[in-house]
Design an enzyme around this catalytic site. Structure first.
Site, short mmCIF file in Angstrom:
data_model
loop_
_atom_site.label_atom_id
_atom_site.label_comp_id
_atom_site.label_asym_id
_atom_site.label_seq_id
_atom_site.Cartn_x
_atom_site.Cartn_y
_atom_site.Cartn_z
N SER A 173 0.86 -1.18 0.00
CA SER A 173 0.00 0.00 0.00
C SER A 173 0.89 1.22 0.00
CB SER A 173 -0.88 0.01 1.25
OG SER A 173 -1.51 1.26 1.45
N TYR A 178 -2.15 -1.14 10.32
CA TYR A 178 -2.10 -1.26 8.87
C TYR A 178 -0.76 -0.76 8.33
CZ TYR A 178 -3.93 -1.18 4.06
OH TYR A 178 -4.14 -1.40 2.72
#
Length: 270
Positions: free
Chosen positions: A152, A165
């Site tokens: 990401s 995350y």
């Protein structure tokens, strides 16, 4: 000077790709892209055995490939071992491994639940370690493999309220680099793709909430969300990531390894 002989071109048709989290979003779009090239599939996701078998059958019929499904719990290392063993037994080998499955929870560090931290690290990072470890033997034996981890933009930069995350995505980039170094002489590449905003149902739900809270139209809220981080004022379609994955599997990308590759609309260029 005598020219060197170019390496023999690799045919992707007939190879097998295992994609975690491939029943929706990026994973499902990528499965379609690879299947279009005649690549066999091991599908995985949050479906019942019956639903998953039906999805695999649809792929097999539409693309004339072999496709199977497993709904292994990626928080359980034993379940991952069985998943990989069954996939290799059924398909012969895993040539392309795409670690895509992931979950998210947003909350400030001081109140972030331990259970959410553990789950996000397990699914977004630790599961990739296990699948890579179990796939490498066959890849080394065949002197060819492609490992593609869906990281990401949050593997490169941070955002508030995404502690687990960001930690997991930064971690998977480190994992990718080490695997690339260790496997460079075996015909195996390992890369991490780092998407920014991707057009998925989960994001659309978030946009709907913003529009409701701020009394804006859906399009206004969407523009606000995207441009708060990303100069390019549009979201990427999941299929675009699948097309990039296909390129990374090709001979043209055989020298690309150990890379963290942003697809982020200039988010990290700032």
């Amino acid at each position: 000077m005598q020219e060197s002989t170019p390496p023999e071109k690799t045919t992707l048709k007939g190879k097998t790709a295992l994609i975690t989290g491939s029943t929706s979003g990026i994973g499902l779009a990528s499965a379609h892209i690879l299947a279009e090239q005649g690549i066999n599939l091991v599908l995985h996701g949050l479906m019942s055995d019956e639903e998953g078998a039906s999805l695999a059958q649809e792929f097999s019929k539409q693309y004339r490939i072999n496709a199977i499904f497993d709904n292994a719990n990626l928080m359980d290392s034993d379940a991952i071992s069985h998943f990989m063993e069954n996939a290799i037994k059924a398909m012969g080998s895993i040539d392309i491994l795409i670690n895509n499955a992931g979950i998210q929870h947003t909350e400030s560090v001081d109140t972030f639940p331990e259970s959410k931290w553990n789950a996000i690290i397990a699914i977004n990072l630790t599961a990739a370690f296990h699948t890579i470890q179990l796939a490498l033997g066959g890849m080394k034996q065949n002197s060819w493999g492609r490992i593609i981890n869906i990281a990401s933009v949050h593997g490169l930069v941070a955002s508030k309220n995404k502690v687990a995350y960001c930690a997991a995505k930064h971690g998977i980039i480190g994992l990718t680099k080490v695997v690339a170094l260790e496997c460079a002489e075996h015909g195996i590449t390992a890369n991490a793709i780092c998407p920014g905003w991707v057009d998925t149902p989960l994001i659309n739900d978030q946009i709907t909430d913003i529009a409701r809270e701020e009394k804006r139209s859906f399009e206004q809220a969407k523009y606000q969300l995207i441009t708060a981080k990303q100069p390019l004022p549009e979201m990427m379609a999941p299929r675009q990531i699948g097309e990039f994955i296909l390129f990374l599997c090709s001979d043209s990308a055989r020298s690309i390894t150990g890379s963290s590759l942003p697809m982020d609309g200039a988010w990290t260029a700032q």
